[in-house]
Design an enzyme around this catalytic site. Structure first.
Site, short mmCIF file in Angstrom:
data_model
loop_
_atom_site.label_atom_id
_atom_site.label_comp_id
_atom_site.label_asym_id
_atom_site.label_seq_id
_atom_site.Cartn_x
_atom_site.Cartn_y
_atom_site.Cartn_z
N TYR A 182 -24.05 -11.69 18.60
CA TYR A 182 -23.09 -12.39 19.32
C TYR A 182 -22.61 -11.34 20.57
CZ TYR A 182 -21.93 -14.17 14.61
OH TYR A 182 -22.15 -14.58 13.16
N PHE A 183 -22.15 -11.89 21.58
CA PHE A 183 -21.50 -11.21 22.67
C PHE A 183 -20.02 -11.35 22.35
CE2 PHE A 183 -24.90 -9.13 25.28
CZ PHE A 183 -25.98 -9.99 24.56
N SER A 221 -24.43 -7.96 16.30
CA SER A 221 -23.60 -8.02 17.32
C SER A 221 -24.20 -7.28 18.51
CB SER A 221 -22.27 -6.95 16.83
OG SER A 221 -21.65 -6.73 18.02
N LYS A 235 -24.12 -2.67 11.66
CA LYS A 235 -24.69 -3.79 12.20
C LYS A 235 -26.18 -3.38 12.28
CE LYS A 235 -21.52 -6.64 11.89
NZ LYS A 235 -21.47 -7.64 10.83
N GLY A 259 -15.38 5.12 24.88
CA GLY A 259 -16.19 4.31 24.13
C GLY A 259 -16.89 2.96 24.77
N ASP A 260 -15.89 2.62 25.58
CA ASP A 260 -16.12 1.14 26.41
C ASP A 260 -17.41 1.36 27.36
OD1 ASP A 260 -14.65 -0.42 25.37
OD2 ASP A 260 -13.02 -0.65 26.99
N LYS A 305 -14.74 -5.32 11.07
CA LYS A 305 -15.19 -5.37 12.37
C LYS A 305 -14.45 -4.79 13.51
CE LYS A 305 -12.61 -9.43 13.63
NZ LYS A 305 -12.26 -10.76 14.61
N TYR A 335 -18.85 1.17 13.16
CA TYR A 335 -19.14 -0.19 12.83
C TYR A 335 -20.38 -0.68 13.66
CZ TYR A 335 -18.92 -5.01 14.24
OH TYR A 335 -19.32 -6.49 14.53
N ILE A 340 -15.00 -16.47 12.96
CA ILE A 340 -16.01 -17.54 13.25
C ILE A 340 -16.55 -18.16 12.05
CG2 ILE A 340 -18.59 -17.00 14.19
CD1 ILE A 340 -17.66 -14.31 15.17
P1 NAD Z 1 -13.20 -11.96 10.66
O1 NAD Z 1 -12.38 -10.60 10.42
O2 NAD Z 1 -12.20 -12.85 11.08
O3 NAD Z 1 -14.04 -12.48 9.44
C1 NAD Z 1 -14.84 -11.85 8.60
C2 NAD Z 1 -14.35 -12.30 7.22
O4 NAD Z 1 -14.98 -11.37 6.24
C3 NAD Z 1 -12.92 -12.09 6.83
O5 NAD Z 1 -12.29 -13.25 6.47
C4 NAD Z 1 -12.77 -11.09 5.91
O6 NAD Z 1 -11.73 -11.25 4.81
C5 NAD Z 1 -14.06 -11.05 5.04
N1 NAD Z 1 -14.63 -9.79 4.54
C6 NAD Z 1 -14.65 -8.62 4.88
N2 NAD Z 1 -15.52 -8.17 3.80
C7 NAD Z 1 -15.89 -8.87 2.91
C8 NAD Z 1 -16.31 -8.63 1.67
N3 NAD Z 1 -16.76 -7.39 1.35
N4 NAD Z 1 -16.54 -9.80 0.85
C9 NAD Z 1 -15.80 -10.84 0.96
N5 NAD Z 1 -15.26 -11.09 2.40
C10 NAD Z 1 -15.07 -10.29 3.02
O7 NAD Z 1 -14.15 -11.69 11.71
P2 NAD Z 1 -14.98 -12.44 12.72
O8 NAD Z 1 -14.66 -12.22 14.19
O9 NAD Z 1 -15.12 -14.00 12.18
O10 NAD Z 1 -16.54 -11.95 12.57
C11 NAD Z 1 -17.59 -12.41 11.40
C12 NAD Z 1 -18.69 -11.50 11.61
O11 NAD Z 1 -19.11 -11.58 12.98
C13 NAD Z 1 -18.36 -10.11 11.20
O12 NAD Z 1 -19.46 -9.67 10.34
C14 NAD Z 1 -18.40 -9.51 12.60
O13 NAD Z 1 -18.37 -8.00 12.25
C15 NAD Z 1 -19.26 -10.07 13.33
N6 NAD Z 1 -19.06 -10.02 14.93
C16 NAD Z 1 -17.81 -10.45 15.31
C17 NAD Z 1 -17.56 -10.18 16.70
C18 NAD Z 1 -16.30 -10.62 17.17
O14 NAD Z 1 -16.04 -10.11 18.35
N7 NAD Z 1 -15.37 -11.37 16.57
C19 NAD Z 1 -18.67 -10.10 17.46
C20 NAD Z 1 -19.92 -9.70 16.99
C21 NAD Z 1 -20.01 -9.76 15.57
C1 WQD Z 2 -13.54 -6.68 26.62
C2 WQD Z 2 -13.24 -5.94 27.76
C3 WQD Z 2 -12.15 -3.84 27.67
C4 WQD Z 2 -8.30 -5.02 25.86
C5 WQD Z 2 -15.40 -5.59 21.21
C6 WQD Z 2 -16.55 -4.87 20.29
C7 WQD Z 2 -17.83 -5.35 19.96
C8 WQD Z 2 -17.66 -6.83 19.49
C9 WQD Z 2 -16.71 -7.78 20.30
C10 WQD Z 2 -17.91 -7.01 17.19
C11 WQD Z 2 -13.57 -4.58 27.97
C12 WQD Z 2 -10.97 -4.81 28.32
C13 WQD Z 2 -9.69 -5.14 26.43
C14 WQD Z 2 -7.28 -4.52 26.38
C15 WQD Z 2 -8.67 -4.35 28.23
N1 WQD Z 2 -17.18 -7.24 18.19
N2 WQD Z 2 -9.71 -4.69 27.60
N3 WQD Z 2 -7.57 -4.32 27.73
O1 WQD Z 2 -15.19 -4.15 23.80
O2 WQD Z 2 -16.35 -5.72 24.89
O3 WQD Z 2 -16.19 -5.64 22.39
O4 WQD Z 2 -15.76 -6.86 20.59
O5 WQD Z 2 -19.18 -6.81 16.79
O6 WQD Z 2 -18.60 -4.71 19.20
O7 WQD Z 2 -16.64 -3.43 20.70
O8 WQD Z 2 -14.47 -6.52 23.61
O9 WQD Z 2 -12.35 -7.79 23.86
O10 WQD Z 2 -12.13 -5.39 23.36
O11 WQD Z 2 -12.78 -5.84 25.30
O12 WQD Z 2 -8.75 -3.93 29.47
O13 WQD Z 2 -6.11 -4.73 25.87
O14 WQD Z 2 -11.58 -5.97 27.90
O15 WQD Z 2 -12.13 -2.67 28.41
O16 WQD Z 2 -13.96 -4.45 29.07
P1 WQD Z 2 -15.35 -5.45 23.46
P2 WQD Z 2 -12.95 -6.37 23.93
#
Ligand code: NAD
Ligand code: WQD
Length: 337
Positions: A176-177, A124, A152, A293-294, A84, A148, A12
């Site tokens: 974020y979703f 999140s 958050k 956990g889902d 994450k 995790y 992101i």
């Molecule tokens: P990502 O792992 O691609 O990016 C996170 C980055 O943080 C990585 O590049 C990692 O190397 C860096 N990092 C981790 N710990 C660090 C530290 N102590 N110091 C410096 N760098 C560090 O993940 P992303 O999907 O880009 O997510 C970004 C943020 O959004 C995270 O905080 C994640 O928890 C949050 N988030 C992600 C999602 C998702 O589904 N991708 C959903 C909700 C929230």
């Molecule tokens: C989506 C749907 C699964 C994989 C997670 C974190 C959440 C947030 C986003 C950071 C669900 C189904 C998945 C597979 C499947 N991250 N699925 N087969 O669980 O909604 O959210 O990422 O904050 O905190 O929990 O995302 O993409 O894992 O799953 O059927 O191989 O797909 O059961 O219904 P989720 P996901």
């Protein structure tokens, strides 16, 4: 503005860096490359024709963060850095609490020393826990189901308390979703380590032949087709949400919370079908038991972000599926990290 992106080399963070640069802001990234590659920001530079400097270092280290503020005049921070993986957080909770909470607290300590008051935080939808009522609104009760998620939730608490102690600070908490997809160029995208946990990267690896078939986790949920429903959002829409949030935060004081989602729930089978149609490919799948956990359904009420940030997601599911595959097909080994 000169914006510090912690975790800026990540999925992101790199898309947001591109979006901020294109909007005329400057960026500097601090990333320990725990889950990313410097190649992402190199490609952001290639796409924008602008500098996206990366400092390789840890956000939990106060001396490192201080030196970034000494080197650059930072106006605002977007705090992406964090671990994450939900499953891993259950196995290694201390790693998650230490990394994710220390990073947040270190920033809170260093920023005021340099007069920097504006921070946007990557929260999140996971903080809504097992709420049954949909769509989820920012004022709904919160609570988590895994370490995790608690990192958050606790970071949101810490930031709220810190902002109350100094009301001139401006913190925006973005929930974020489910971010998916990639920049339309196919040059930057999501590069998970090992076998992906999340649905869209898993589907992409099935499409590329790296994985044999998708396992659909449960078809006995109380949803239209029995599979889990989520609010998938294009990562470029999410990046644009950060641009809106940082510009809002710079003119604001106090703490604000916004959902970043589309408000539209799609089931796992909707995603499989949309991916197949968008890309002309077949995704073999089998139904397996539910993943522990889902939850059944999770989607946002995006009204608050629309009314206050004047932002809303624009890209549809076909575009998300097309762009996810466009990235995967042109970068079968990701960044090759
Ligand atoms: P990502 O792992 O691609 O990016 C996170 C980055 O943080 C990585 O590049 C990692 O190397 C860096 N990092 C981790 N710990 C660090 C530290 N102590 N110091 C410096 N760098 C560090 O993940 P992303 O999907 O880009 O997510 C970004 C943020 O959004 C995270 O905080 C994640 O928890 C949050 N988030 C992600 C999602 C998702 O589904 N991708 C959903 C909700 C929230
Ligand atoms: C989506 C749907 C699964 C994989 C997670 C974190 C959440 C947030 C986003 C950071 C669900 C189904 C998945 C597979 C499947 N991250 N699925 N087969 O669980 O909604 O959210 O990422 O904050 O905190 O929990 O995302 O993409 O894992 O799953 O059927 O191989 O797909 O059961 O219904 P989720 P996901």
């Amino acid at each position: 503005m000169q914006v510090l992106l912690t975790g800026g080399a990540g999925y992101i963070g790199s898309h947001t860096a591109l979006c901020l640069l294109n909007a005329g802001h400057q960026v500097v990234a601090l990333d320990n490359l725990n889950n990313s590659s410097p190649e992402a920001l190199r490609r952001v530079e290639e796409l924008t024709g602008k500098k996206a400097p990366l400092i390789v270092g840890d956000c939990t280290n106060e001396a490192t963060v201080t030196s970034v503020f000494e080197q650059y005049k930072i106006d605002a921070v977007i705090h992406f850095a964090g671990l994450k993986a939900v499953g891993e957080s259950v196995v290694k909770p201390l790693d998650y609490y230490q990394n994710n909470l220390d990073a947040t607290m270190t920033l809170c300590r260093v920023m005021p020393k340099f007069g920097c008051k504006v921070l946007v935080f990557s929260s999140s939808a996971t903080v809504y826990g097992t709420n049954q009522e949909m769509p989820l609104r920012e004022d709904f009760p919160t609570g988590c189901t895994n370490p995790y998620g608690w990192t958050k939730w606790i970071s949101e608490r810490i930031l709220t308390d810190v902002a109350h102690a100094d009301p001139t600070r401006s913190f925006v908490l973005l929930r974020y979703f489910n971010p998916i997809g990639a920049h339309e160029s196919g040059r930057i995208g999501e590069d998970p380590t090992g076998i992906p946990n999340n649905l869209m990267p898993y589907i992409c690896q099935v499409a590329s032949g790296k994985l044999d078939h998708l396992r659909v986790f449960g078809n006995d949920y109380p949803t239209k087709d029995g599979t889990g429903e989520r609010d998938y959002i294009h990562v470029m829409d999410l990046a644009e949400g950060h641009l809106a949030a940082i510009e809002f935060a710079a003119k604001h004081e106090g703490v604000e919370i916004f959902n970043l989602g589309t408000g539209i729930p799609y089931s796992v089978l909707d995603i499989v079908r949309a991916f197949e149609q968008a890309n002309g490919l077949k995704i073999p799948y089998e139904i397996t038991p539910r993943r522990p956990g889902d939850i059944a359904v999770c989607y946002a009420d995006p009204k608050r972000a629309r009314d206050t940030l004047h932002w809303q997601a624009k890209r549809d599911l076909t575009t998300m599926c097309h762009d996810a595959w466009n990235w995967q097909k042109h970068n079968p080994q990701g960044y090759g990290k």
